[in-house]
Scaffold this motif. Structure first.
Motif, PDB file in Angstrom:
ATOM      1  N   MET A 194       0.806  -1.144  -0.055  1.00 53.32           N
ATOM      2  CA  MET A 194       0.186   0.017   0.119  1.00 53.32           C
ATOM      3  C   MET A 194       0.897   1.285   0.002  1.00 53.32           C
ATOM      4  N   THR A 195       0.698   2.099  -1.001  1.00 53.13           N
ATOM      5  CA  THR A 195       1.426   3.333  -1.013  1.00 53.13           C
ATOM      6  C   THR A 195       0.553   4.631  -0.443  1.00 53.13           C
ATOM      7  N   MET A 196       1.127   5.490   0.045  1.00 48.22           N
ATOM      8  CA  MET A 196       0.159   6.659   0.538  1.00 48.22           C
ATOM      9  C   MET A 196       0.810   7.886  -0.427  1.00 48.22           C
ATOM     10  N   THR A 197      -0.193   8.706  -0.874  1.00 49.32           N
ATOM     11  CA  THR A 197       0.190   9.932  -1.569  1.00 49.32           C
ATOM     12  C   THR A 197       0.108  10.876  -0.524  1.00 49.32           C
ATOM     13  N   LEU A 198       1.282  11.726  -0.616  1.00 48.96           N
ATOM     14  CA  LEU A 198       1.299  13.022   0.200  1.00 48.96           C
ATOM     15  C   LEU A 198       0.564  14.231  -0.709  1.00 48.96           C
ATOM     16  N   VAL A 199      -0.510  14.748   0.121  1.00 53.91           N
ATOM     17  CA  VAL A 199      -1.193  15.826  -0.428  1.00 53.91           C
ATOM     18  C   VAL A 199      -0.633  17.326   0.562  1.00 53.91           C
ATOM     19  N   ARG A 200      -0.236  18.223  -0.269  1.00 55.00           N
ATOM     20  CA  ARG A 200       0.056  19.278   0.634  1.00 55.00           C
ATOM     21  C   ARG A 200      -1.362  20.289   0.688  1.00 55.00           C
ATOM     22  N   TYR A 201      -1.406  20.537   1.915  1.00 57.12           N
ATOM     23  CA  TYR A 201      -2.548  21.403   2.509  1.00 57.12           C
ATOM     24  C   TYR A 201      -2.319  22.760   2.129  1.00 57.12           C
ATOM     25  N   ASN A 202      -3.179  23.418   1.636  1.00 57.25           N
ATOM     26  CA  ASN A 202      -3.276  24.948   1.123  1.00 57.25           C
ATOM     27  C   ASN A 202      -4.222  25.745   1.686  1.00 57.25           C
ATOM     28  N   PRO A 203      -4.119  26.413   3.034  1.00 57.89           N
ATOM     29  CA  PRO A 203      -5.179  27.018   3.595  1.00 57.89           C
ATOM     30  C   PRO A 203      -5.853  28.096   2.751  1.00 57.89           C
ATOM     31  N   PHE A 204      -5.191  28.824   1.756  1.00 55.83           N
ATOM     32  CA  PHE A 204      -5.727  29.797   1.224  1.00 55.83           C
ATOM     33  C   PHE A 204      -6.792  29.491  -0.053  1.00 55.83           C
ATOM     34  N   ARG A 205      -6.771  27.732  -0.383  1.00 53.52           N
ATOM     35  CA  ARG A 205      -7.544  27.343  -1.109  1.00 53.52           C
ATOM     36  C   ARG A 205      -8.839  27.379  -0.743  1.00 53.52           C
ATOM     37  N   ASP A 206      -9.178  26.981   0.759  1.00 52.88           N
ATOM     38  CA  ASP A 206     -10.566  27.113   1.276  1.00 52.88           C
ATOM     39  C   ASP A 206     -10.853  28.595   1.372  1.00 52.88           C
ATOM     40  N   LEU A 207     -10.221  29.639   1.478  1.00 54.74           N
ATOM     41  CA  LEU A 207     -10.622  30.809   1.582  1.00 54.74           C
ATOM     42  C   LEU A 207     -11.272  31.102   0.267  1.00 54.74           C
ATOM     43  N   ASP A 208     -10.398  30.739  -0.897  1.00 50.50           N
ATOM     44  CA  ASP A 208     -10.915  31.149  -2.258  1.00 50.50           C
ATOM     45  C   ASP A 208     -12.234  30.397  -2.359  1.00 50.50           C
ATOM     46  N   ILE A 209     -12.342  29.243  -2.121  1.00 52.60           N
ATOM     47  CA  ILE A 209     -13.640  28.521  -2.344  1.00 52.60           C
ATOM     48  C   ILE A 209     -14.708  29.686  -1.760  1.00 52.60           C
ATOM     49  N   LEU A 210     -14.508  29.724  -0.398  1.00 51.16           N
ATOM     50  CA  LEU A 210     -15.683  30.375   0.335  1.00 51.16           C
ATOM     51  C   LEU A 210     -15.804  32.114  -0.296  1.00 51.16           C
ATOM     52  N   GLN A 211     -14.834  32.531  -0.869  1.00 50.99           N
ATOM     53  CA  GLN A 211     -14.986  33.835  -1.575  1.00 50.99           C
ATOM     54  C   GLN A 211     -15.652  33.664  -2.621  1.00 50.99           C
ATOM     55  N   ARG A 212     -15.627  32.766  -3.567  1.00 54.37           N
ATOM     56  CA  ARG A 212     -16.285  32.552  -4.654  1.00 54.37           C
ATOM     57  C   ARG A 212     -17.706  32.279  -4.467  1.00 54.37           C
ATOM     58  N   GLN A 213     -17.960  31.302  -3.355  1.00 52.44           N
ATOM     59  CA  GLN A 213     -19.349  31.005  -2.894  1.00 52.44           C
ATOM     60  C   GLN A 213     -20.029  32.472  -2.310  1.00 52.44           C
ATOM     61  N   MET A 214     -19.292  33.210  -1.762  1.00 49.92           N
ATOM     62  CA  MET A 214     -20.070  34.377  -1.261  1.00 49.92           C
ATOM     63  C   MET A 214     -20.344  35.433  -2.333  1.00 49.92           C
ATOM     64  N   ASN A 215     -19.267  35.514  -3.275  1.00 46.91           N
ATOM     65  CA  ASN A 215     -19.769  36.269  -4.481  1.00 46.91           C
ATOM     66  C   ASN A 215     -20.759  35.816  -5.335  1.00 46.91           C
ATOM     67  N   ARG A 216     -20.832  34.631  -5.537  1.00 38.56           N
ATOM     68  CA  ARG A 216     -22.103  33.969  -6.334  1.00 38.56           C
ATOM     69  C   ARG A 216     -23.230  34.149  -5.250  1.00 38.56           C
ATOM     70  N   LEU A 217     -23.411  34.033  -4.225  1.00 40.70           N
ATOM     71  CA  LEU A 217     -24.429  34.092  -3.360  1.00 40.70           C
ATOM     72  C   LEU A 217     -24.974  35.771  -3.412  1.00 40.70           C
ATOM     73  N   PHE A 218     -24.198  36.568  -3.407  1.00 36.32           N
ATOM     74  CA  PHE A 218     -24.552  38.188  -3.439  1.00 36.32           C
ATOM     75  C   PHE A 218     -24.937  38.528  -4.893  1.00 36.32           C
ATOM     76  N   ASP A 219     -24.136  37.861  -5.772  1.00 37.82           N
ATOM     77  CA  ASP A 219     -24.894  38.259  -7.153  1.00 37.82           C
ATOM     78  C   ASP A 219     -26.108  37.705  -7.576  1.00 37.82           C
ATOM     79  N   GLU A 220     -26.337  36.379  -7.033  1.00 39.20           N
ATOM     80  CA  GLU A 220     -27.833  35.908  -7.077  1.00 39.20           C
ATOM     81  C   GLU A 220     -28.844  36.879  -6.322  1.00 39.20           C
ATOM     82  N   SER A 221     -28.697  37.081  -5.093  1.00 36.55           N
ATOM     83  CA  SER A 221     -29.442  37.826  -4.385  1.00 36.55           C
ATOM     84  C   SER A 221     -29.582  39.160  -4.868  1.00 36.55           C
TER      85      SER A 221
END
Length: 144
Positions: free
Chosen positions: A1-28
């Motif tokens: 069994m081999t494991m793949t190492l994935v690097r965590y990027n905290p800014f990716r979650d913030l980017d996703i959150l910002q896009r979701q907020m922008n879409r919510l604001f635009d639709e609203s």
């Protein structure tokens, strides 16, 4: 069994959150504009007058309140729409009610006691004659 190492990027979650907020604001924002029925406006200017068009589909002229000062136009009204459709014995009814109000500042002073209005096919057209002082704002000077 081999494991793949994935690097965590905290800014990716913030980017996703910002896009979701922008879409919510635009639709609203877009749905609020449509639901409140804020009329689209077009303004043009000639030498003698300001011409203002407002898009007011589905509103009876009796439900409009138009007030003009020397430097602004206020249009308010109430939309009362009802549609009924019947398909295969099933009746579907939709109601759409809502008040709106819009104040449009004018680029120059107008003769508010001499305004003409036409309302046809959901388009309100106002002709607002410029005040005499505005018409004479530009004076040609002769060089001697």
């Amino acid at each position: 069994m081999t494991m793949t190492l994935v690097r965590y990027n905290p800014f990716r979650d913030l980017d996703i959150l910002q896009r979701q907020m922008n879409r919510l604001f635009d639709e609203s924002f877009l749905s609020d504009t449509k639901e409140n029925g804020i009329p689209a406006a077009e303004i043009s200017e000639t030498e003698d007058a300001i011409h203002l068009k407002l898009e007011l589909p589905g509103i009876a002229k009796e439900d409009l309140d138009i007030q003009v000062t020397k430097n602004a136009v206020s249009v308010s009204g109430e939309r009362k729409e009802e549609t009924k459709t019947e398909t295969n014995g099933v009746t579907r009814s939709e109601f759409r009610y809502g008040k709106f109000s819009r104040v449009i500042p004018l680029p120059v002073h107008v003769q508010n006691n001499n305004v003409t209005a036409q309302y046809k096919d959901g388009i309100l057209t106002l002709t607002l004659p410029k005040s005499e002082e505005e018409k004479n704002k530009v004076v040609k000077v002769q060089v001697g």
